[in-house]
Motif scaffolding. Structure first.
Motif, mmCIF file in Angstrom:
data_model
loop_
_atom_site.group_PDB
_atom_site.id
_atom_site.type_symbol
_atom_site.label_atom_id
_atom_site.label_comp_id
_atom_site.label_asym_id
_atom_site.label_seq_id
_atom_site.Cartn_x
_atom_site.Cartn_y
_atom_site.Cartn_z
ATOM 1 N N THR A 1 -15.471 12.095 6.189
ATOM 2 C CA THR A 1 -15.201 10.714 5.809
ATOM 3 C C THR A 1 -16.488 10.060 5.330
ATOM 4 N N GLU A 2 -16.410 9.361 4.218
ATOM 5 C CA GLU A 2 -17.554 8.628 3.671
ATOM 6 C C GLU A 2 -17.333 7.142 3.919
ATOM 7 N N ILE B 1 -13.499 6.398 3.162
ATOM 8 C CA ILE B 1 -12.734 7.232 2.237
ATOM 9 C C ILE B 1 -12.745 8.655 2.779
ATOM 10 N N SER B 2 -11.558 9.211 2.989
ATOM 11 C CA SER B 2 -11.448 10.597 3.450
ATOM 12 C C SER B 2 -10.496 11.360 2.538
ATOM 13 N N ASN B 3 -10.651 12.656 2.489
ATOM 14 C CA ASN B 3 -9.814 13.528 1.654
ATOM 15 C C ASN B 3 -9.823 13.109 0.185
ATOM 16 N N ASP B 4 -10.898 12.479 -0.247
ATOM 17 C CA ASP B 4 -11.072 12.023 -1.632
ATOM 18 C C ASP B 4 -10.068 10.978 -2.103
ATOM 19 N N HIS B 5 -9.144 10.517 -1.222
ATOM 20 C CA HIS B 5 -8.168 9.537 -1.692
ATOM 21 C C HIS B 5 -7.627 8.618 -0.601
ATOM 22 N N ASN C 1 -14.547 -6.805 13.168
ATOM 23 C CA ASN C 1 -14.257 -6.705 14.605
ATOM 24 C C ASN C 1 -13.940 -5.269 15.029
ATOM 25 N N GLY C 2 -14.132 -4.296 14.118
ATOM 26 C CA GLY C 2 -13.995 -2.889 14.469
ATOM 27 C C GLY C 2 -12.615 -2.287 14.290
ATOM 28 N N SER C 3 -11.688 -2.996 13.679
ATOM 29 C CA SER C 3 -10.337 -2.469 13.447
ATOM 30 C C SER C 3 -10.254 -1.785 12.086
ATOM 31 N N PHE C 4 -9.508 -0.676 12.033
ATOM 32 C CA PHE C 4 -9.256 0.011 10.773
ATOM 33 C C PHE C 4 -7.878 -0.374 10.252
ATOM 34 N N TYR C 5 -7.775 -0.633 8.950
ATOM 35 C CA TYR C 5 -6.506 -0.936 8.299
ATOM 36 C C TYR C 5 -6.358 -0.017 7.099
ATOM 37 N N ASN C 6 -5.186 0.593 6.953
ATOM 38 C CA ASN C 6 -4.895 1.367 5.753
ATOM 39 C C ASN C 6 -3.854 0.615 4.936
ATOM 40 N N LEU D 1 -7.231 -6.828 -5.241
ATOM 41 C CA LEU D 1 -7.526 -5.479 -5.716
ATOM 42 C C LEU D 1 -6.224 -4.708 -5.869
ATOM 43 N N GLU D 2 -6.072 -4.066 -6.999
ATOM 44 C CA GLU D 2 -4.895 -3.258 -7.263
ATOM 45 C C GLU D 2 -5.355 -1.891 -7.733
ATOM 46 N N TYR D 3 -4.475 -0.919 -7.595
ATOM 47 C CA TYR D 3 -4.834 0.412 -8.062
ATOM 48 C C TYR D 3 -3.762 0.934 -9.008
#
Length: 83
Positions: free
Chosen positions: A3-4, A32-36, A44-49, A67-69
């Motif tokens: 993971t980067e 970013i993990s698995n290149d995608h 506050n230390g929470s991760f959101y996907n 932000l859109e992709y």
């Protein structure tokens, strides 16, 4: 693949919600993990996907910009809508 973590140059925030309220969370870093696979690490230390938030915004020229992709065309996914 490892993971980067990247720190955004401009301030970022993510927007999440419940049935009754909308929350904004300042972003400290982007993982970013698995290149995608992208996750946002809040201050506050929470991760959101992307499945646990509405969208992300970045402060550009004094305005919060959503932000859109766009997914690149892949022959194996032609005809399938990516959610």
């Amino acid at each position: 693949m490892a993971t980067e973590f990247h720190q955004p140059i401009n301030p970022m925030r993510i927007i999440s919600s419940t049935d009754e309220t909308i929350f904004t969370h300042p972003v400290f870093a982007i993982a970013i993990s698995n290149d995608h696979d992208v996750e946002y690490l809040t201050i506050n230390g929470s991760f959101y996907n992307k499945g646990s938030m509405m969208f992300a915004e970045q402060l550009i020229d004094g305005k919060w910009t959503r932000l859109e992709y766009i997914e690149r065309f892949k022959p194996e996914t032609a005809g399938h809508k990516v959610i």
